[in-house]
Design a protein around this motif. Structure first.
Motif, PDB file in Angstrom:
ATOM      1  N   ASN A 111      27.007  51.525  73.883  1.00  0.00           N
ATOM      2  CA  ASN A 111      25.547  51.394  73.904  1.00  0.00           C
ATOM      3  C   ASN A 111      25.084  50.331  74.894  1.00  0.00           C
ATOM      4  OD1 ASN A 111      25.304  53.380  71.978  1.00  0.00           O
ATOM      5  ND2 ASN A 111      25.063  51.971  70.261  1.00  0.00           N
TER       6      ASN A 111
ATOM      7  N   GLU B 248      24.077  54.307  66.288  1.00  0.00           N
ATOM      8  CA  GLU B 248      23.096  54.429  67.362  1.00  0.00           C
ATOM      9  C   GLU B 248      22.432  53.093  67.683  1.00  0.00           C
ATOM     10  OE1 GLU B 248      20.381  57.326  66.005  1.00  0.00           O
ATOM     11  OE2 GLU B 248      21.756  59.033  66.244  1.00  0.00           O
ATOM     12  N   ARG B 249      22.472  52.168  66.717  1.00  0.00           N
ATOM     13  CA  ARG B 249      21.801  50.878  66.880  1.00  0.00           C
ATOM     14  C   ARG B 249      22.790  49.733  67.102  1.00  0.00           C
ATOM     15  NH1 ARG B 249      19.212  54.565  64.528  1.00  0.00           N
ATOM     16  NH2 ARG B 249      16.931  54.642  64.407  1.00  0.00           N
TER      17      ARG B 249
ATOM     18  N   ASP C 248      25.967  57.136  61.258  1.00  0.00           N
ATOM     19  CA  ASP C 248      25.328  57.603  62.488  1.00  0.00           C
ATOM     20  C   ASP C 248      24.143  56.720  62.856  1.00  0.00           C
ATOM     21  OD1 ASP C 248      27.127  59.675  62.643  1.00  0.00           O
ATOM     22  OD2 ASP C 248      25.808  61.129  61.654  1.00  0.00           O
TER      23      ASP C 248
END
Length: 229
Positions: free
Chosen positions: A61, A54-55, A50
């Protein structure tokens, strides 16, 4: 510890500190990577997925917040240990920063990281739209510092004296070219693109002082060892 050994140790530590200070961008970046690597080793596998997701500079993204994704992805190591990258950063990034200056070095890194990311993800998007990759690939994990490293490895071609440039450049191109031929993943495309971008950064290297002659460095080292021995 006698005085001579204490003096040698002090000289060595001062030399190391002087080298670090001469490439501040490289070692600040390494310090950040050390912190994030420690974090990675203190979370569970599911939390890590996770966290890195997210990065990631994946298609999802990049479409939501590209600047944030590009910055955050460059602060994590996707594979290999921190010490391995510390060695690579010292050999390549620190050398390039000391030669080009921090601003030009950072410009080269940003060109490689940003452009190679968009080209590699563009290839992945094309593959998804043409049924060559699943729709879930929009969330494929893509974090790390390797594009920035590849572009700097390539630009260092111009740091060498002319007679060594073709050999070194061919080795860099061959290493990433073979990976592209055998792997044919979007990250292989990104690495190879970063190398080409590094070669294209020649204008940023013009006017920089000094060029390394590996043969001369080796010869001086041999003479020094012989003299000290």
């Amino acid at each position: 510890m006698d005085t001579s050994w204490r003096s040698r140790l002090t000289s060595l530590l001062l030399a190391v500190w002087s080298y670090i200070r001469s490439a501040p961008g490289t070692y600040v970046w390494l310090a950040v990577l050390f912190v994030t690597t420690v974090v990675m080793h203190h979370v569970s596998p599911s939390q890590l997925d996770d966290l890195l997701g997210e990065r990631s500079t994946n298609l999802h993204n990049l479409s939501e917040d590209p600047v944030r994704a590009l910055i955050r992805s460059a602060l994590w190591i996707s594979g290999g240990g921190w010490l391995f990258y510390a060695f690579l950063y010292t050999v390549f990034h620190a050398t390039a920063e000391r030669w080009l200056g921090t601003l030009r070095w950072l410009t080269v890194v940003l060109i490689g990281h940003v452009v190679a990311t968009y080209i590699s993800e563009g290839v992945l998007l094309w593959a998804i739209r043409h049924g060559r990759a699943p729709e879930t690939s929009v969330d494929t994990l893509d974090v790390g510092v390797s594009y920035g490293l590849a572009v700097v490895e390539a630009v260092l071609t111009y740091f060498l004296v002319f007679r060594w440039r073709f050999f070194y450049g061919f080795c860099v191109l061959g290493f990433y070219g073979l990976a592209l031929v055998h792997g044919r993943t979007f990250t292989d495309v990104g690495h190879f693109t970063a190398v080409l971008l590094g070669f294209a950064c020649y204008p940023l290297t013009r006017g920089r002082p000094g060029h390394l002659d590996p043969a001369a460095v080796f010869s001086r080292a041999v003479r020094r060892i012989s003299r000290d021995g």
